[in-house]
Design a protein around this motif. Structure first.
Motif, short mmCIF file in Angstrom:
data_model
loop_
_atom_site.label_atom_id
_atom_site.label_comp_id
_atom_site.label_asym_id
_atom_site.label_seq_id
_atom_site.Cartn_x
_atom_site.Cartn_y
_atom_site.Cartn_z
N THR A 171 0.29 -1.13 -0.15
CA THR A 171 -0.05 0.18 -0.20
C THR A 171 0.72 1.44 -0.31
OG1 THR A 171 -0.14 -0.40 2.51
CG2 THR A 171 -2.22 -1.56 1.25
N LYS A 172 2.15 0.61 0.25
CA LYS A 172 2.92 2.70 0.10
C LYS A 172 4.03 2.83 -1.26
CE LYS A 172 3.46 1.81 5.58
NZ LYS A 172 5.20 1.33 5.94
N THR A 173 3.57 1.71 -2.00
CA THR A 173 4.30 1.57 -3.04
C THR A 173 3.51 2.85 -4.02
OG1 THR A 173 4.28 -0.68 -3.23
CG2 THR A 173 4.95 0.36 -5.45
N ALA A 174 4.81 3.99 -4.87
CA ALA A 174 4.25 4.85 -5.06
C ALA A 174 4.64 4.98 -6.41
CB ALA A 174 3.92 6.03 -4.43
N LYS A 228 -6.94 0.92 -6.12
CA LYS A 228 -5.73 1.76 -5.45
C LYS A 228 -5.22 -0.22 -4.71
CE LYS A 228 -8.71 3.75 -2.54
NZ LYS A 228 -9.47 4.08 -1.41
N PRO A 229 -3.96 -0.32 -4.21
CA PRO A 229 -3.47 -1.52 -3.81
C PRO A 229 -3.81 -2.59 -2.20
CG PRO A 229 -1.78 -0.49 -4.15
CD PRO A 229 -2.99 0.67 -3.89
N LEU A 230 -4.07 -3.52 -3.00
CA LEU A 230 -5.45 -4.46 -1.82
C LEU A 230 -4.38 -4.58 -0.26
CD1 LEU A 230 -6.39 -7.43 -3.84
CD2 LEU A 230 -7.35 -5.07 -2.72
N GLU A 231 -4.77 -4.11 0.66
CA GLU A 231 -4.49 -4.20 1.89
C GLU A 231 -5.33 -5.05 2.92
OE1 GLU A 231 -2.78 -1.66 5.97
OE2 GLU A 231 -4.58 -0.81 4.47
N LEU A 232 -3.95 -6.65 3.40
CA LEU A 232 -4.95 -7.71 4.37
C LEU A 232 -4.94 -7.58 5.19
CD1 LEU A 232 -5.91 -9.95 3.08
CD2 LEU A 232 -3.51 -11.11 4.25
N GLN A 262 -6.07 -6.83 -10.52
CA GLN A 262 -6.41 -5.89 -11.38
C GLN A 262 -5.37 -4.77 -11.52
OE1 GLN A 262 -9.18 -7.07 -13.95
NE2 GLN A 262 -8.62 -4.88 -14.94
N PHE A 263 -6.19 -3.91 -10.66
CA PHE A 263 -5.08 -2.34 -10.19
C PHE A 263 -3.18 -2.53 -11.02
CE2 PHE A 263 -2.94 0.07 -7.44
CZ PHE A 263 -3.46 1.58 -7.58
N GLU A 264 -3.16 -3.32 -9.30
CA GLU A 264 -1.94 -3.86 -9.64
C GLU A 264 -1.28 -3.37 -10.89
OE1 GLU A 264 -3.09 -4.70 -5.83
OE2 GLU A 264 -3.59 -4.73 -7.94
N VAL A 265 -1.83 -4.42 -11.82
CA VAL A 265 -1.06 -4.97 -13.51
C VAL A 265 -1.15 -3.26 -14.42
CG1 VAL A 265 -1.82 -6.33 -14.99
CG2 VAL A 265 -1.10 -7.31 -13.08
N CYS A 266 -2.57 -3.24 -14.39
CA CYS A 266 -2.50 -1.84 -15.18
C CYS A 266 -1.82 -0.91 -14.99
CB CYS A 266 -4.17 -1.65 -14.49
SG CYS A 266 -5.40 -3.10 -15.97
N LEU A 267 -1.88 -0.64 -13.22
CA LEU A 267 -0.73 0.56 -13.06
C LEU A 267 0.77 0.56 -13.50
CD1 LEU A 267 0.09 2.75 -11.27
CD2 LEU A 267 1.03 1.60 -8.97
#
Length: 532
Positions: free
Chosen positions: A289-292, A502-506, A325-330
């Motif tokens: 979640t901190k990845t930018a 947004k990145p998923l947070e478990l 989905q979000f992470e790959v598209c990013l």
């Protein structure tokens, strides 16, 4: 050579089989040339089968003056099943490039799976043998004899084609026309939107046929109707009945009494092996979640070809894995100039896949076939050009999409409005497609968490908020006024599409991998149950 091979298999054996299973005796290797293929009797039989179809559909003639025959070549490929085993030795007699045919969208396949699961009937699969050899062509075309299979009596002659052939640009379209004509003559009705969907109503029973070039999926409410269709197809074409639909376009499909589970576990393991990530350390989330991520122009440049290959492989995996989905598209935004930081982000996704290789989509047999849509937007979320990201989620066929908007949105209202317009477009397509299945919908709820964008739709005088929005997006307001959709406000906590921007947070207690993995599976099982 031809005469010797013709003695190996009798014509009566082939003709007597309306349907046949894949041979238990198949070669496990792929030859690099004709001489290598001729060293194995299984490949010899496969080549003979292709050549037999070839000779039956074309004439060996003297080449006419100024004739420029098309060259031929053998292409040897094994067809694999869901367990990775070779189930068929496939070969083509002609170089086939630039071929086109109408094919079903992946969303259409998912809609069919959801519909079949809800109605409780099993889908079957069949493959048309030498599909492109079933359509007469109008042009005068000549091809050379296949290498190492030239006639001993007439080695200089060429084949004059009477039917379409692999490699001709018109061949796939010609095959589609041939199949369409046959189905329409058999009282099928073609889909009004999806031209690869054909339906037959007989009394109170329905038969559905979905075609993907030479692969055919079919199923219905009556076993008699399904069997009758299979027999009818076998009389018209040479068919290979694959049985219950289990493996299609890389999707593994498990049909049961409680529903249908679609996943890509085999594909996941294949790409992990392909990119040397099979022994990597598993991760519990696809991205921190901190990845930018940003352009990182000062970072070390990495192999662009490899990076694009990784992204392409992951994009296909999103067909059944909405959690990435979000992470790959990013990560896909940085394919033009990938850096080390971008590759590390992609590897993190692969490590997450190593941890959860068998997640997928669940279509419950008890789910109601209601249609809803969710839309959300991340205003100015792209760090490169400050464009917003639209996210839409349509519930029935579990159709998810996440893409960057084409223009910069000046307000969050505009970004949410554009996202809602995109979702509306997909909902209207699904509504039209589902009407072919006999399903009718009134106002389709489109859930949005932006009250201002809903006001823009319902109130045409908000000029300050709408003057910068492209006119093409205002069809959303038009369809609201027509009563096709209904804009409904949903609180952000219940906005399903929000999890795809947004990145998923478990959130789990403890650090035990088994507990974490179980929590991931339970969370996504619950989510996917909602999606269906």
């Amino acid at each position: 050579m031809i005469g010797d091979i013709h003695q190996r298999v009798t014509h009566s054996t082939v003709a007597s089989l309306a349907f046949f299973s894949h041979s238990a005796y198949v070669a496990t290797f792929e030859p690099w040339d004709v001489s290598h293929a001729l060293s194995d009797p299984n490949w010899v039989n496969a080549m003979h089968e292709e050549l037999e179809n070839f000779e039956r559909n074309h004439d060996l003639v003297e080449p006419p003056p100024n004739c420029h025959p098309i060259g031929t070549k053998w292409v040897f490929k094994n067809k694999h099943g869901e367990n990775g085993m070779v189930v068929r030795n496939k070969k083509e007699g002609i170089d086939y490039e630039e071929a086109f045919a109408p094919v079903a969208r992946l969303e259409a396949i998912r809609i069919l799976l959801a519909f079949a699961a809800s109605k409780g009937f099993k889908l079957q699969q069949m493959d048309v043998k030498s599909a492109f050899l079933n359509r007469i062509i109008e042009e005068e075309v000549y091809v050379r004899q296949p290498p190492s299979f030239e006639s001993t009596k007439f080695p200089d002659r060429v084949y004059k084609l009477r039917k379409a052939l692999y490699g001709l640009k018109q061949a796939p379209r010609a095959w589609y026309a041939r199949l369409k004509s046959f189905l329409l003559k058999s009282r099928f009705v073609m889909g009004s939107v999806d031209k690869t969907l054909f339906l037959l109503s007989c009394g109170g029973d329905t038969l559905i046929v979905q075609i993907y070039v030479d692969d055919i999926i079919f199923g219905g409410s009556s076993h008699t109707l399904v069997s009758s269709f299979a027999e009818q197809m076998s009389r018209e074409f040479e068919m290979s009945l694959m049985g219950e639909l289990q493996f299609f376009l890389g999707l593994q499909i498990k049909q049961g009494l409680e529903g249908t589970f679609v996943h890509q576990a085999k594909y996941t393991r294949d790409i992990l092996k392909k990119f040397n990530m099979g022994d990597s350390k598993p991760m519990t989330t696809p991205m921190s979640t901190k990845t930018a991520l940003h352009a990182d122009e000062d970072g070390e440049v990495v192999d662009q070809k490899e990076f694009r290959g990784m992204i392409g492989s992951l994009l296909y995996l999103t067909a059944t894995r909405p959690d990435i989905q979000f992470e790959v598209c990013l990560c896909a935004r940085y394919q033009a100039s990938p850096r080390t930081s971008h590759r590390q982000a992609v590897k993190r996704i692969f490590r997450y896949l190593k941890f959860t290789p068998e997640l997928g989509l669940w279509y419950s047999s008890g789910s109601s076939l209601s249609l809803r849509g969710f839309s959300d937007a991340d205003h100015a979320g792209c760090r490169i050009d400050r464009k917003s990201t639209s996210v839409t989620c349509q519930l029935l066929g579990t159709s998810l999409s996440s893409r960057k908007q084409a223009s910069v949105a000046l307000y969050t209202t505009e970004a949410a409005y554009v996202a809602a317009a995109s979702c509306c477009s997909q909902l209207l397509w699904m509504k039209a497609t589902l009407s072919d299945f006999g399903l009718r919908f009134g106002k389709i709820p489109l859930l949005v968490d932006s009250t201002s964008s809903i006001s823009v739709v319902k109130n045409a005088v908000l000029y300050s908020r709408t003057k910068h929005i492209d006119v093409r997006f205002h069809f959303l307001r038009d369809h609201y006024e027509k009563g096709d959709i209904d804009l409904v406000h949903v609180v952000s906590a219940n906005q399903l599409a929000d999890i795809f921007i947004k990145p998923l947070e478990l959130q789990v207690e403890g650090v035990d991998n088994a507990l974490i993995k179980g929590e991931i599976e339970s969370q996504w099982t619950g989510l996917i149950a909602l999606l269906v």
